[in-house]
Design a protein around this motif. Structure first.
Motif, PDB file in Angstrom:
ATOM      1  N   GLU A   1      33.404  28.475  63.693  1.00 35.72           N
ATOM      2  CA  GLU A   1      31.997  28.087  63.645  1.00 35.72           C
ATOM      3  C   GLU A   1      31.573  27.471  64.980  1.00 35.72           C
ATOM      4  OE1 GLU A   1      29.912  28.719  61.369  1.00 35.72           O
ATOM      5  OE2 GLU A   1      28.198  27.419  61.763  1.00 35.72           O
ATOM      6  N   PRO A   2      30.509  27.959  65.627  1.00 34.83           N
ATOM      7  CA  PRO A   2      30.022  27.326  66.855  1.00 34.83           C
ATOM      8  C   PRO A   2      29.167  26.098  66.534  1.00 34.83           C
ATOM      9  CG  PRO A   2      28.728  29.280  66.377  1.00 34.83           C
ATOM     10  CD  PRO A   2      29.779  29.195  65.300  1.00 34.83           C
ATOM     11  N   PHE A   3      29.505  24.959  67.107  1.00 37.72           N
ATOM     12  CA  PHE A   3      28.762  23.725  66.879  1.00 37.72           C
ATOM     13  C   PHE A   3      27.760  23.550  68.020  1.00 37.72           C
ATOM     14  CE2 PHE A   3      32.096  23.326  63.882  1.00 37.72           C
ATOM     15  CZ  PHE A   3      31.593  22.521  62.861  1.00 37.72           C
ATOM     16  N   GLY A   4      26.641  24.263  67.890  1.00 38.61           N
ATOM     17  CA  GLY A   4      25.659  24.333  68.958  1.00 38.61           C
ATOM     18  C   GLY A   4      24.897  23.061  69.202  1.00 38.61           C
ATOM     19  N   TYR A   5      24.823  22.144  68.222  1.00 41.33           N
ATOM     20  CA  TYR A   5      24.100  20.893  68.431  1.00 41.33           C
ATOM     21  C   TYR A   5      24.941  19.889  69.205  1.00 41.33           C
ATOM     22  CZ  TYR A   5      20.917  22.676  64.823  1.00 41.33           C
ATOM     23  OH  TYR A   5      20.039  23.446  64.101  1.00 41.33           O
ATOM     24  N   PHE A   6      26.248  20.176  69.320  1.00 36.89           N
ATOM     25  CA  PHE A   6      27.121  19.333  70.128  1.00 36.89           C
ATOM     26  C   PHE A   6      27.415  20.039  71.459  1.00 36.89           C
ATOM     27  CE2 PHE A   6      27.690  17.292  66.042  1.00 36.89           C
ATOM     28  CZ  PHE A   6      27.739  15.949  66.393  1.00 36.89           C
ATOM     29  N   ASP A   7      28.487  20.818  71.517  1.00 39.16           N
ATOM     30  CA  ASP A   7      28.883  21.424  72.793  1.00 39.16           C
ATOM     31  C   ASP A   7      28.978  22.938  72.743  1.00 39.16           C
ATOM     32  OD1 ASP A   7      31.087  21.689  71.190  1.00 39.16           O
ATOM     33  OD2 ASP A   7      32.368  20.336  72.346  1.00 39.16           O
ATOM     34  N   GLY A   8      28.669  23.543  71.588  1.00 42.39           N
ATOM     35  CA  GLY A   8      28.727  24.992  71.469  1.00 42.39           C
ATOM     36  C   GLY A   8      30.113  25.552  71.218  1.00 42.39           C
ATOM     37  N   THR A   9      31.117  24.699  71.195  1.00 42.22           N
ATOM     38  CA  THR A   9      32.494  25.153  70.988  1.00 42.22           C
ATOM     39  C   THR A   9      32.673  25.713  69.581  1.00 42.22           C
ATOM     40  OG1 THR A   9      33.348  23.524  72.554  1.00 42.22           O
ATOM     41  CG2 THR A   9      34.915  24.413  70.952  1.00 42.22           C
ATOM     42  N   ARG A  10      33.397  26.844  69.487  1.00 40.38           N
ATOM     43  CA  ARG A  10      33.755  27.388  68.173  1.00 40.38           C
ATOM     44  C   ARG A  10      34.980  26.648  67.653  1.00 40.38           C
ATOM     45  NH1 ARG A  10      31.531  32.302  66.734  1.00 40.38           N
ATOM     46  NH2 ARG A  10      30.176  33.234  68.304  1.00 40.38           N
ATOM     47  N   ARG A  11      34.885  26.197  66.414  1.00 36.69           N
ATOM     48  CA  ARG A  11      35.973  25.443  65.812  1.00 36.69           C
ATOM     49  C   ARG A  11      36.338  26.034  64.458  1.00 36.69           C
ATOM     50  NH1 ARG A  11      32.760  21.668  68.615  1.00 36.69           N
ATOM     51  NH2 ARG A  11      33.994  20.395  70.065  1.00 36.69           N
ATOM     52  N   ALA A  12      37.619  25.942  64.124  1.00 33.43           N
ATOM     53  CA  ALA A  12      38.091  26.473  62.847  1.00 33.43           C
ATOM     54  C   ALA A  12      37.549  25.637  61.701  1.00 33.43           C
ATOM     55  CB  ALA A  12      39.618  26.476  62.818  1.00 33.43           C
ATOM     56  N   VAL A  13      36.982  26.304  60.704  1.00 31.08           N
ATOM     57  CA  VAL A  13      36.448  25.621  59.531  1.00 31.08           C
ATOM     58  C   VAL A  13      36.801  26.393  58.270  1.00 31.08           C
ATOM     59  CG1 VAL A  13      34.490  24.594  60.762  1.00 31.08           C
ATOM     60  CG2 VAL A  13      34.236  26.841  59.684  1.00 31.08           C
ATOM     61  N   SER A  14      36.833  25.678  57.179  1.00 29.19           N
ATOM     62  CA  SER A  14      36.830  26.275  55.849  1.00 29.19           C
ATOM     63  C   SER A  14      35.440  26.053  55.276  1.00 29.19           C
ATOM     64  CB  SER A  14      37.881  25.613  54.948  1.00 29.19           C
ATOM     65  OG  SER A  14      39.183  25.801  55.487  1.00 29.19           O
ATOM     66  N   PHE A  15      34.876  27.063  54.620  1.00 23.56           N
ATOM     67  CA  PHE A  15      33.489  26.925  54.180  1.00 23.56           C
ATOM     68  C   PHE A  15      33.301  27.431  52.758  1.00 23.56           C
ATOM     69  CE2 PHE A  15      33.855  30.977  56.379  1.00 23.56           C
ATOM     70  CZ  PHE A  15      33.265  31.871  55.509  1.00 23.56           C
ATOM     71  N   ARG A  16      32.232  26.935  52.156  1.00 24.31           N
ATOM     72  CA  ARG A  16      31.798  27.374  50.828  1.00 24.31           C
ATOM     73  C   ARG A  16      30.313  27.701  50.895  1.00 24.31           C
ATOM     74  NH1 ARG A  16      34.330  23.734  45.928  1.00 24.31           N
ATOM     75  NH2 ARG A  16      36.502  24.437  46.151  1.00 24.31           N
TER      76      ARG A  16
END
Length: 339
Positions: free
Chosen positions: A118-133
């Motif tokens: 998941e890219p965290f664009g509101y922080f630094d744009g880095t893609r990070r591993a996530v589990s999602f529902r």
């Protein structure tokens, strides 16, 4: 008068339920048309109004809990351009489980689970591993086990959770609504012979970062509270195309920082917008804000508010006016806002 203290608790509960799973059909939902008017910042009442708004926004989302008499639900919203957060979805389909259907007491919902980057664009744009529902609610009503009321959800809610990195930081996110259709949560409460209805429309994206002694939320979000039985409506937009709205709390130093654009509207106040920042973080205590500087700016002025240890404050305005606010005046404004 609308009970602001009760409303903020219910609003926070509704958002918590949404973050755990919880919908929207967009009925009676309006984005307020144009941007509204810049907040007037020419006198004492203007300063108190904006302090009230930003303090309530922080408390609405669970920050600044040390503040006495957590106040108004001041808010909830409309008007963030649709699709702004749609670009933040880049899952690996092979890691997505098939959707499962679940019945509610009335209606149903489907649940999809998976993992991805998941890219965290509101922080630094880095893609990070996530589990999602991903929850998709379809007129889902859940009756309380006690028989004392019920809750209703309709629409889409997505939540993603990361794992701590080497710096002990964890990044999570929540996405409520889809396109220009908000998530709708309704709460029905029996009061004597009648039933009170309160509903919350939420559309937008939260990103969260937690670390040792630090919690931070960045969001571009629209939130609306409609208290039907009290004929009361309250809207809030946080963030916009220029950037997210940020709330950060340091639990070690008990300080709060805020930054970003916001816009609000209620049954009493027309659409109004401004931008907040904290040049010096605000110290939180049971006496309110007891140190720090708050800056409120709009196209109609600038207010700088400096808080003192006894909960009072001094304000300076760009038109040359200045003055003081005692702790009681600030407390009243926060607990019973003008909008």
């Amino acid at each position: 008068m609308w009970n602001f203290g009760a409303a903020i608790g219910l609003a926070a509960s509704a958002l918590l339920l949404s973050a755990c799973g919880g919908g929207s059909d967009g009925r009676d939902y309006d984005d307020g048309g144009d941007d509204g008017e810049p907040a007037p910042l020419s006198g004492k009442s203007d300063v108190l109004r904006e302090i009230s708004i930003v303090a309530n926004v922080a408390q609405l989302f669970g920050y600044g809990d040390g503040l006495a008499e957590p106040s108004s639900a001041l808010f909830k919203a409309a008007g963030v351009p649709s699709g702004h957060w749609g670009r933040y979805s880049a899952r690996n389909p092979s890691l997505l489980k098939a959707a499962t259907r679940h019945d509610c007491d009335s209606g149903s919902y489907t649940l999809e689970e998976g993992s991805g980057q998941e890219p965290f664009g509101y922080f630094d744009g880095t893609r990070r591993a996530v589990s999602f529902r991903i929850y998709n609610y379809d007129d889902c009503t859940i009756d309380d086990e006690s028989g004392n009321g019920s809750s209703y959800d309709d629409g889409r809610v997505e939540n993603g959770s990361g794992t701590p990195n080497a710096s002990n930081e964890t990044y999570d996110y929540s996405l409520l609504g889809s396109g220009d259709t908000p998530h709708l949560y309704r709460r029905y409460e029996p009061v004597g012979s009648r039933t009170e209805l309160t509903e919350f429309f939420t559309l937008g994206r939260f990103e969260f970062r937690s670390a040792t002694n630090q919690q931070e939320q960045r969001s571009i979000l629209s939130f609306r509270l409609n208290a039907e039985s009290d004929d009361y409506l309250l809207d809030l937009d946080l963030g916009n195309g220029s950037g997210p709205f940020t709330i950060a709390e340091n639990t070690s130093s008990q300080t709060l920082s805020l930054s970003g654009p916001y816009r609000y509207h209620s049954s009493i106040c027309d659409w109004t917008y401004a931008e907040v920042s904290t040049p010096t973080p605000l110290a939180i205590s049971t006496d309110g804000f007891t140190a720090g500087r708050l800056r409120i700016e709009s196209d109609r002025g600038l207010a700088t508010i400096t808080f003192a240890a006894d909960g009072s404050a001094r304000y300076e305005l760009s038109n040359g006016n200045s003055g003081t606010l005692n702790a009681s005046e600030i407390g009243l404004a926060v607990s019973e806002p003008a909008c």
